[in-house]
Write a protein that holds these residues in place. Structure first.
Motif, PDB file in Angstrom:
ATOM      1  N   ALA A 180     -19.290  -6.587  60.869  1.00 39.38           N
ATOM      2  CA  ALA A 180     -18.254  -6.181  61.803  1.00 39.38           C
ATOM      3  C   ALA A 180     -16.948  -6.031  61.023  1.00 39.38           C
ATOM      4  N   GLY A 181     -16.952  -6.811  59.755  1.00 38.22           N
ATOM      5  CA  GLY A 181     -15.575  -6.766  58.886  1.00 38.22           C
ATOM      6  C   GLY A 181     -15.481  -5.448  58.310  1.00 38.22           C
ATOM      7  N   PHE A 182     -16.779  -4.973  57.813  1.00 39.40           N
ATOM      8  CA  PHE A 182     -16.806  -3.752  57.014  1.00 39.40           C
ATOM      9  C   PHE A 182     -16.282  -2.569  57.900  1.00 39.40           C
ATOM     10  N   GLN A 183     -17.100  -2.748  59.265  1.00 37.11           N
ATOM     11  CA  GLN A 183     -16.853  -1.541  59.985  1.00 37.11           C
ATOM     12  C   GLN A 183     -15.543  -1.541  60.325  1.00 37.11           C
ATOM     13  N   SER A 184     -14.542  -2.573  60.164  1.00 37.57           N
ATOM     14  CA  SER A 184     -13.229  -2.749  60.813  1.00 37.57           C
ATOM     15  C   SER A 184     -12.442  -1.850  59.803  1.00 37.57           C
ATOM     16  N   VAL A 185     -12.873  -1.757  58.653  1.00 35.77           N
ATOM     17  CA  VAL A 185     -11.924  -0.902  57.604  1.00 35.77           C
ATOM     18  C   VAL A 185     -12.068   0.497  57.960  1.00 35.77           C
ATOM     19  N   ASP A 186     -10.979   1.112  57.925  1.00 37.71           N
ATOM     20  CA  ASP A 186     -10.893   2.567  58.124  1.00 37.71           C
ATOM     21  C   ASP A 186     -11.734   3.294  57.156  1.00 37.71           C
ATOM     22  N   ILE A 187     -12.453   4.363  57.560  1.00 43.24           N
ATOM     23  CA  ILE A 187     -12.986   5.288  56.913  1.00 43.24           C
ATOM     24  C   ILE A 187     -12.088   5.898  55.761  1.00 43.24           C
ATOM     25  N   GLY A 188     -10.850   6.093  56.015  1.00 48.11           N
ATOM     26  CA  GLY A 188     -10.036   6.676  55.317  1.00 48.11           C
ATOM     27  C   GLY A 188      -9.876   5.807  53.853  1.00 48.11           C
ATOM     28  N   GLN A 189     -10.083   4.458  54.004  1.00 45.57           N
ATOM     29  CA  GLN A 189      -9.907   3.609  52.734  1.00 45.57           C
ATOM     30  C   GLN A 189     -10.900   4.100  51.578  1.00 45.57           C
ATOM     31  N   TYR A 190     -12.197   4.320  52.201  1.00 40.57           N
ATOM     32  CA  TYR A 190     -13.356   4.469  51.445  1.00 40.57           C
ATOM     33  C   TYR A 190     -13.067   5.793  50.767  1.00 40.57           C
ATOM     34  N   GLU A 191     -12.600   6.769  51.329  1.00 37.31           N
ATOM     35  CA  GLU A 191     -12.268   8.192  51.063  1.00 37.31           C
ATOM     36  C   GLU A 191     -10.838   7.984  50.054  1.00 37.31           C
ATOM     37  N   ALA A 192      -9.980   7.397  50.116  1.00 35.64           N
ATOM     38  CA  ALA A 192      -8.845   7.124  49.273  1.00 35.64           C
ATOM     39  C   ALA A 192      -9.237   6.542  47.862  1.00 35.64           C
ATOM     40  N   ALA A 193     -10.157   5.462  48.079  1.00 37.09           N
ATOM     41  CA  ALA A 193     -10.695   4.891  46.850  1.00 37.09           C
ATOM     42  C   ALA A 193     -11.621   5.887  46.047  1.00 37.09           C
ATOM     43  N   SER A 194     -12.241   6.591  46.974  1.00 34.61           N
ATOM     44  CA  SER A 194     -12.996   7.444  46.031  1.00 34.61           C
ATOM     45  C   SER A 194     -12.263   8.662  45.163  1.00 34.61           C
ATOM     46  N   ALA A 195     -11.224   9.074  45.926  1.00 35.85           N
ATOM     47  CA  ALA A 195     -10.353  10.106  45.278  1.00 35.85           C
ATOM     48  C   ALA A 195      -9.466   9.692  44.006  1.00 35.85           C
TER      49      ALA A 195
END
Lengths: 268, 283
Positions: free
Chosen positions: B173-188
């Motif tokens: 639930a914790g992971f799912q609460s983090v916005d998908i945009g955060q994953y994208e910004a990190a990989s960008a």
């Protein structure tokens, strides 16, 4: 003629059964500022996300600085690159998102330093000076220690631009950078983008800001239904559009938004 | 048309404005309050005059056997929670994986360990020797399972691996609460998946995960009492050993209860500090 900074050949991308990009080919010379216009669902954001390697195209080539992005030749076949290679390639393209996507648990300064320090493994003391200079360049030197939640949308987006610039990318990609902003902040962000454009960085901007496109872009791509329908120098695009679809788009958009109004906001 | 007597005109304003503020007597609250106080007094009185030798409670509160039990309880709670968090993190990542095999494996794990009572799991670990008389540990050699499965290790595995199943769901639930945009910004900005997880996703996921994790830890402190049935010398087990000898059952149960209460009470401010630490950047 020198090699283009970025070139694409026959790029295809689908989501499920929806064909979003239907064979895009394109050459972008170094230092060129390109605005991508088009209606929603035309594929312009997907094109940008493919170049940023946030989406994987199922067919076609994307080449940046002479290197194929995301795939490589291996024993006579094209295979996907390993995660480490892809991460390295992504650094060459700075990405600015519609919803900023700043890291909420870090200050503005820490957001900008994160890439150079954690990814490029550079010394924090050196990076800090550069990061402060970047913050100053986007007009937010006094907000270095603020968390994203304490900044307005426009300020967050300017920090996000600084974060992307901190990695010294050869290409900057902007995905509707002003669409989530209140009208007052739009001008500040566009002014920063204009400054970046003037510094000679190759730029691809997906936008709805026609006034910005007209003033800053060297070239306009008009996308419709997964293809580049019209590709013209900025002046030609606005004065003598060729395609009927382009004319319809321009009159629809310009009809609702008098261009002088937005123009005024960008000029410093 | 008649005007009712209570009709207020503008001339009356000064009269009402001049009145001091009063207080309405809340008869409902008052009666239920008195009733609760009486009930409380009655319970306290009952315990005070009941068959409890309070002097024994005071006498045994700090005896070495009890204090050793308290430290064993805390040690087990911390170790089992650590194991639970470690295993739970991987289970959650497996649950959210893009390939099917880790998803299915984590799913089965959570289903199995949540579905079987903890006390039964403890007994299975403790009696593992009945299934596997000998265990081969690479690099160490073969051991007799009876020697390996001490009460400590059995309790650690039983409590920790059961806890992992619950913590996996909390982390998910914790992971799912983090916005998908955060994953994208990190990989960008060129981060690998591992680095993005460590620097960007986990610190944000922790923010949502700490209150439920705090609850799980409080539960764990109390759950360690179950390990008394497999001879793990935690506080309840040691209290039992004492009352088997001196028959002061209730007094020693009160002693054990006191220590559990104290441990749980100390946890709340600690949890609050952690929450504050991870709330960085939250308005």
């Amino acid at each position: 003629m020198t090699e283009p900074a970025v070139w694409l050949r026959d790029l295809h991308k689908s989501f499920g059964s929806t064909h979003i990009l239907k064979g895009i080919s394109l050459d972008i010379p170094a230092g060129q500022v390109v605005c991508i216009l088009g209606g929603s669902g035309s594929g312009k954001t997907t094109l940008l996300r493919c170049i940023a390697q946030l989406e994987t195209a199922e067919r076609g080539l994307i080449v940046m600085n002479g290197e194929i992005l995301g795939q490589q030749e291996h024993k006579g076949r094209m295979v996907r690159r390993n995660a480490h290679d892809i991460a390295r390639q992504r650094r060459k393209a700075g990405m600015v998102f519609q919803r900023f996507n700043l890291f909420p648990h870090m200050t503005a300064l820490q957001n900008i330093m994160e890439g150079p320090v954690q990814v490029q493994k550079r010394l924090a003391t050196d990076v800090k000076q550069e990061a402060l200079a970047l913050l100053d360049r986007v007009g937010l030197a006094h907000r270095a220690d603020h968390y994203p939640a304490q900044l307005s949308g426009g300020q967050q987006q300017r920090v996000a631009i600084a974060r992307a610039l901190a990695l010294k990318p050869s290409v900057m990609l902007f995905d509707e950078p002003t669409s989530a902003l209140d009208p007052e902040s739009v001008g500040d962000v566009l002014a920063v983008m204009q400054d970046v454009a003037a510094s000679g960085v190759t730029m691809l901007v997906v936008t709805h800001e026609l006034a910005f496109a007209r003033q800053v872009a060297d070239r306009i791509l008009f996308m419709d239904n997964g293809i580049i329908l019209e590709d013209a120098p900025t002046t030609d695009f606005f004065t003598t559009p060729r395609e009927d679809r382009t004319k319809a788009f321009l009159s629809a958009v310009l009809g609702h938004r008098p261009q002088q109004e937005t123009c005024k906001e960008i000029t410093p | 048309m008649s005007i009712p007597a209570s009709f207020i005109t503008k001339n009356d304003a000064s009269h009402y404005l001049a009145l001091p503020a009063g207080r309405r007597v809340a008869w409902g609250h008052l009666t239920s309050g008195i009733f609760l106080l009486l009930l409380l007094a009655w319970i306290i009185h009952a315990f005070a005059v009941g068959q409890i030798a309070w002097s024994y409670v005071g006498q045994f509160l700090f005896v070495p056997a009890i204090l050793r039990g308290v430290s064993a309880t805390l040690l087990m709670a911390v170790c089992a929670m650590g194991l639970g968090m470690f295993a739970g993190l991987f289970l959650a990542l497996g649950r959210l994986s893009s390939s099917w095999l880790p998803r299915v494996v984590s799913g089965i794990y959570v289903w199995l360990f949540r579905g079987v009572p903890v006390i039964l799991q403890l007994l299975i670990w403790f009696n593992l020797a009945l299934i596997f008389p000998h265990i081969m540990i690479p690099g160490v050699g073969t051991m007799r399972t009876v020697d390996l499965m001490t009460p400590f290790l059995s309790a650690l595995l039983g409590l920790g691996l059961n806890q992992a199943a619950y913590i996996a769901e909390i982390f998910r639930a914790g992971f799912q609460s983090v916005d998908i945009g955060q994953y994208e910004a990190a990989s960008a900005i060129g981060m690998t998946r591992f680095k993005a997880m460590k620097r960007i996703i986990l610190p944000q996921a922790f923010r949502t995960v700490i209150p439920p994790l705090g609850n799980e830890f409080i539960n764990m402190i109390k759950l360690t009492s179950l390990a008394s049935i497999i001879q793990y010398p935690e506080v309840l087990h040691n209290a039992e050993n004492i009352y088997y000898a001196n028959t002061r059952v209730i007094e020693l149960l009160i002693v054990a209860g006191f220590w559990y209460l104290l441990a749980v009470t100390v946890m709340s401010p600690l949890q609050h500090l952690l929450e504050r630490h991870f709330a960085k950047g939250k308005r």
